[in-house]
Design an enzyme around this catalytic site. Structure first.
Site, mmCIF file in Angstrom:
data_model
loop_
_atom_site.group_PDB
_atom_site.id
_atom_site.type_symbol
_atom_site.label_atom_id
_atom_site.label_comp_id
_atom_site.label_asym_id
_atom_site.label_seq_id
_atom_site.Cartn_x
_atom_site.Cartn_y
_atom_site.Cartn_z
ATOM 1 N N HIS A 275 1.701 5.284 -1.393
ATOM 2 C CA HIS A 275 1.248 6.793 -2.496
ATOM 3 C C HIS A 275 2.339 7.270 -2.776
ATOM 4 C CE1 HIS A 275 -2.974 6.837 -0.436
ATOM 5 N NE2 HIS A 275 -2.243 6.357 0.255
ATOM 6 N N LEU A 276 2.487 7.232 -4.561
ATOM 7 C CA LEU A 276 3.888 7.836 -4.924
ATOM 8 C C LEU A 276 4.045 9.165 -5.583
ATOM 9 C CD1 LEU A 276 4.941 4.825 -6.999
ATOM 10 C CD2 LEU A 276 5.872 5.803 -5.362
ATOM 11 N N ARG A 277 1.735 9.463 -5.636
ATOM 12 C CA ARG A 277 2.186 10.705 -6.368
ATOM 13 C C ARG A 277 2.025 11.110 -7.867
ATOM 14 N NH1 ARG A 277 -1.635 10.913 -1.698
ATOM 15 N NH2 ARG A 277 -0.089 11.391 0.258
ATOM 16 N N ASP B 154 1.583 2.517 3.307
ATOM 17 C CA ASP B 154 0.634 3.750 3.041
ATOM 18 C C ASP B 154 1.414 5.133 3.227
ATOM 19 O OD1 ASP B 154 -1.311 5.266 2.575
ATOM 20 O OD2 ASP B 154 -2.528 5.217 4.939
ATOM 21 N N ALA C 164 -3.972 14.590 6.101
ATOM 22 C CA ALA C 164 -3.677 13.316 6.382
ATOM 23 C C ALA C 164 -2.487 12.570 5.541
ATOM 24 C CB ALA C 164 -4.690 12.569 6.463
ATOM 25 N N LYS D 230 -9.473 -0.079 -5.851
ATOM 26 C CA LYS D 230 -9.495 0.583 -4.440
ATOM 27 C C LYS D 230 -10.801 1.041 -4.090
ATOM 28 C CE LYS D 230 -8.170 2.378 -0.506
ATOM 29 N NZ LYS D 230 -6.615 3.040 -0.120
ATOM 30 N N HIS E 148 -10.143 0.972 2.020
ATOM 31 C CA HIS E 148 -9.945 2.145 3.470
ATOM 32 C C HIS E 148 -11.054 1.832 3.849
ATOM 33 C CE1 HIS E 148 -8.715 5.666 4.514
ATOM 34 N NE2 HIS E 148 -9.989 6.203 5.909
ATOM 35 N N ASN F 155 -5.347 7.421 -5.784
ATOM 36 C CA ASN F 155 -6.194 8.975 -5.485
ATOM 37 C C ASN F 155 -5.424 10.481 -6.011
ATOM 38 O OD1 ASN F 155 -4.103 8.080 -2.677
ATOM 39 N ND2 ASN F 155 -4.762 9.341 -1.697
ATOM 40 N N HIS G 166 3.008 14.117 1.403
ATOM 41 C CA HIS G 166 2.155 15.847 1.701
ATOM 42 C C HIS G 166 3.858 16.647 1.277
ATOM 43 C CE1 HIS G 166 -1.873 14.352 1.056
ATOM 44 N NE2 HIS G 166 -1.544 13.873 2.254
ATOM 45 N N HIS H 165 -4.365 -0.692 6.276
ATOM 46 C CA HIS H 165 -4.007 -0.244 7.295
ATOM 47 C C HIS H 165 -4.627 -0.131 8.889
ATOM 48 C CE1 HIS H 165 -6.615 2.443 5.315
ATOM 49 N NE2 HIS H 165 -5.950 3.423 4.569
ATOM 50 N N LEU I 19 -4.529 8.646 8.184
ATOM 51 C CA LEU I 19 -6.031 8.541 7.856
ATOM 52 C C LEU I 19 -5.884 6.435 7.693
ATOM 53 C CD1 LEU I 19 -8.486 11.119 6.624
ATOM 54 C CD2 LEU I 19 -8.296 9.744 8.924
ATOM 55 N N HIS J 5 1.007 -1.393 0.125
ATOM 56 C CA HIS J 5 0.474 0.177 -0.215
ATOM 57 C C HIS J 5 0.887 1.185 -0.322
ATOM 58 C CE1 HIS J 5 -3.822 2.180 1.879
ATOM 59 N NE2 HIS J 5 -2.708 3.008 1.864
HETATM 60 O O1 DOR Z 1 -2.840 9.586 6.003
HETATM 61 C C1 DOR Z 1 -3.139 8.697 4.803
HETATM 62 N N1 DOR Z 1 -2.948 9.244 3.982
HETATM 63 N N2 DOR Z 1 -4.543 8.305 4.794
HETATM 64 C C2 DOR Z 1 -5.132 8.096 3.505
HETATM 65 O O2 DOR Z 1 -5.729 7.053 3.269
HETATM 66 C C3 DOR Z 1 -4.120 8.766 1.883
HETATM 67 C C4 DOR Z 1 -3.119 8.661 2.949
HETATM 68 C C5 DOR Z 1 -3.083 10.384 1.592
HETATM 69 O O3 DOR Z 1 -3.248 10.029 0.245
HETATM 70 O O4 DOR Z 1 -2.652 11.141 1.726
HETATM 71 ZN ZN ZN Z 2 -2.915 5.007 1.528
#
Ligand code: DOR
Ligand code: ZN
Length: 346
Positions: free
Chosen positions: A16-18, A248, A264, A100, A137, A42, A252, A175, A220, A14
Site C-alpha cells: 500500500h503506497l496511498r 502488505d 488496520a 484485486k 483478500h 484501495n 496509517h 497475506h 487484517l 503486495h
Molecule cells: O491491515 C491491513 N491494512 N489489511 C488490509 O487488508 C488493508 C490494509 C490497508 O489498506 O490499510
Molecule cells: Zn493489503
C-alpha cells in the site's frame, strides 16, 4: 557463518503506497530496497479503471525522489460493475498486472468490493483467458463469522468455488494467516500461490492484546494464534516457490491507529528486509531468503527476476527510525520486538 549476504534485488508482491503526502513520505522506504511492487488499489475513491490506474502510476512516479528507481506494478480494484473489456485493455497495454478482489467491507476502503461473486464471473473468465492474475483478500465479511475464522470460511465458501468455476485463473491468496491456508495452497495445482507478510511471521494475537491493546500490531487479516505463525514460518522457510513475500506494508498516520476505532495495517517497508534476514538466520535458512524475497513471486507472475543486488551485512544492532514523518502526521514503523543486525545497502 558469513556476515555478508548478497541478495538479488527483491520485489514486494503486495504493497500500500496511498496518495499525496503519505505516498511522498513512504515511497522512498520501499524504493530504497525493492525494485518493483504490486501496488494496492484501495484508495479513496478506489482505482477501478485503467485510466485511474494510469493516473495513479504517474503520481507514484512523480513522487519518486531523484536517483531512485522503482517500478510500480498496477492493480485494478474489482467491483460488481467492472468492465471486462477495460480490464483486458489495461492488461494488454502492460499497465495493469493484477486485479484485486476485496470482499465488500473486509478491510480499509473496501466498501466498493464484491458482495455477489456471481456478478464478477465475466471479468474472472476474461482474466483467465488472458492470463491476468487475481489477488484476493481472503476473508468473508459475514457478521456471524468470528473474525479469527474468516480466512478459513473464505477458502470454503468463496475461493474454492471461484477456482473450480474459473479454470486457468491464476490466483494469489494474499497475506495468509493460517496453517489451513498454507495447506490449501500446497494441495492446489500450480495456478495458486500465496503471499506472506513480514509481520505475520513475527506476531501472534497475543502481541495485539496482552498487557494492553497495541494498535500498531492490528492488521487484517488479524494475526492468529502461535501455531499459525509457526505454520507460516514453515511455509516461508520451506523453499516452496508458491509462498513469497508480499509485505502488505500499510501506512496509517498515528492519529488513525491510536484511536477508539483504529485502522488496520502494519507499516513494515522500512525494516522488512532486516527483519526477514534476522528470522531466516535464526532458523538457519539464510540460503532460502532470496527465493522468498526475490525469485518466487516474479516467477509466479511470469516476470524475470531483477538484475541488481543488495548487500546485507551483519553487525551491531541497527538504529532504524521509529517513525516516518509525513505532512499528515507520523507513521509508526513496525516494531518486531527483537534487535535487528542486518544492515541493507545497495
Ligand atoms: O491491515 C491491513 N491494512 N489489511 C488490509 O487488508 C488493508 C490494509 C490497508 O489498506 O490499510
Ligand atoms: Zn493489503
Amino acid at each position: 557463518m558469513s556476515d555478508t549476504l548478497i541478495l538479488r534485488r527483491p520485489d514486494d508482491w503486495h504493497l500500500h503506497l496511498r496518495d499525496g503526502a503519505v505516498l511522498r513520505a513512504v515511497l522512498p522506504e520501499t524504493a530504497r530496497h525493492f525494485a518493483r511492487a504490486i501496488v494496492m488499489p484501495n484508495l479513496v475513491p478506489p482505482v477501478v479503471t485503467g485510466a485511474q490506474a494510469a493516473a495513479y502510476r504517474d503520481r507514484i512516479l512523480a513522487a519518486l525522489p531523484e536517483g531512485m528507481t522503482f517500478e510500480p506494478l498496477m492493480t485494478l480494484y474489482l467491483t460488481e460493475d467492472t468492465n471486462p473489456e477495460d480490464v483486458a485493455s489495461a492488461a494488454a497495454s502492460g499497465l495493469v498486472r493484477a486485479v484485486k478482489l476485496y470482499p465488500a467491507g473486509a478491510t480499509t476502503n473496501s466498501a466498493s468490493g464484491v458482495a455477489d461473486f456471481d456478478r464478477v464471473r465475466g471479468v474472472l473468465e476474461r482474466m483467465a483467458g488472458i492470463g491476468l492474475h487475481l489477488c484476493v483478500h481472503g476473508e468473508v465479511t459475514d457478521p456471524e463469522i468470528d473474525i479469527f475464522d474468516r480466512e478459513a470460511v473464505f477458502i470454503d465458501r468463496v475461493l474454492d468455488p471461484i477456482r473450480r468455476t474459473t479454470p486457468g485463473l491464476r490466483v494469489v491468496m494474499e497475506h495468509i494467516t493460517t496453517s489451513g491456508a498454507a495447506d490449501y495452497v500446497r494441495a492446489a495445482p500450480a495456478d495458486l500461490a500465496a503471499t506472506i507478510t513480514t509481520h505475520h511471521l513475527v506476531i501472534n494475537r497475543n502481541h495485539i492484546l496482552v498487557g494492553g491493546i497495541r494498535p500498531h500490531y492490528y492488521c487484517l487479516p488479524v494475526a492468529k494464534r502461535e501455531s499459525h505463525r509457526l505454520a507460516l514460518l514453515d511455509a516461508a522457510l520451506s523453499g516452496d516457490a508458491r509462498f513469497f513475500l508480499g509485505t502488505d506494508s500499510a501506512p496509517h498516520v498515528d492519529a488513525n491507529k491510536q484511536s477508539a476505532c483504529g485502522c488496520a495495517g502494519c507499516f513494515t517497508a522500512t525494516n522488512t528486509l532486516s527483519i526477514l534476514a534476522e528470522i531466516f538466520e535464526r532458523e538457519g535458512a539464510l540460503d532460502r531468503l532470496e527465493g522468498f524475497t526475490s525469485r518466487f513471486g516474479a516467477a509466479f507472475y511470469g516476470m524475470a527476476p531483477n538484475d541488481g543486488t543488495l548487500t546485507l551485512t551483519r553487525g551491531d544492532a541497527l538504529r532504524l527510525p521509529e517513525k516516518i514523518e509525513t505532512e499528515d502526521g507520523p507513521v509508526t514503523v513496525f516494531d518486531p520486538g527483537f534487535p535487528l543486525h542486518w544492515r541493507v545497502t545497495p
